[in-house]
Write an enzyme that holds these catalytic residues in place. Sequence first.
Site, PDB file in Angstrom:
ATOM      1  N   CYS A  81      99.100  76.160 -12.212  1.00 56.24           N
ATOM      2  CA  CYS A  81     100.056  76.383 -11.111  1.00 56.24           C
ATOM      3  C   CYS A  81     100.347  78.312 -11.014  1.00 56.24           C
ATOM      4  CB  CYS A  81     101.489  75.850 -11.394  1.00 56.24           C
ATOM      5  SG  CYS A  81     102.617  76.182 -10.082  1.00 56.24           S
ATOM      6  N   VAL A  82     100.027  78.598  -9.759  1.00 52.52           N
ATOM      7  CA  VAL A  82     100.097  79.933  -9.693  1.00 52.52           C
ATOM      8  C   VAL A  82     101.522  80.608  -9.661  1.00 52.52           C
ATOM      9  CG1 VAL A  82     100.268  79.626  -7.124  1.00 52.52           C
ATOM     10  CG2 VAL A  82      99.724  81.889  -7.935  1.00 52.52           C
TER      11      VAL A  82
END
Lengths: 130, 127
Positions: free
Chosen positions: A78-79
């Site tokens: 997840c960024v």
Amino acid sequence: MKFGILVNEGPYTHQASDSAYLFTKAAIEDGHEIFRVFFYHDGVNNGTRLATPPQDDRHIPNRWTELAKENNIDLVVCVAAAQRRGMVDPEEMKRNKKDANNLAENFRISGLGQLIEAGIQTDRLITFGD
Amino acid sequence: MEEETQSGIVKKFLYINRRAPHGTIYAHEALETVLIGAAFEQDVTLVFIDDGVFQLKKNQDTSEIGTKNFSKTYAALEDMDVEKLYVEKKSLEQRGLTQDDLSVDVKIISSDQIKKLINESEVILNF
């Protein structure tokens, strides 16, 4: 069955990432499909290629990379969670003007939408964490 | 980052919020997931149980602990068509809280009704 896997805890501190790996491997061996493994919260730290665990211990990030290579699995970090915790791929390195990157092979950084999509597109989304 | 949000499939998503808003990041990152997920036009329900009921507590102030006060964001969920918010009655009562202590409109339901919601859901994200 088509599975999505969510890993919410980091490597070594917590068994969740081991269990996620073992489940994923067993599911593949049993002929199931893994749509995606999504790493969230401290789980993003499973994607570092800078880990050097003792030689008589398992290498958690390398183990994910090898499993992904052999079975063509989508490993997504997840960024938003990655940015907080300093997980960086070459593109993020450029974008946020960092002097290094540390994402292991066969992992990619993308958005939370990839988790929602895994929920939509799979028969079961399995969470590993507390 | 453009993402495909229209799949034509609508599933029953249930977000279970179990933890206090501060002390760990789970509640904060759960809310981020709900916000992103809202774009996917799924059938979304949120439940708050155990210490998770504190996430909705009015008048939170994090200035002394230096963390982000994200509690006001819950009120914005309605505008994103995330309207089904449920709080477990027992969890509220055990913590000496009532609807008046909460910052958003919720439905207060029993543990059995929570069980039913879980059973009826297709995708459960448990934070």
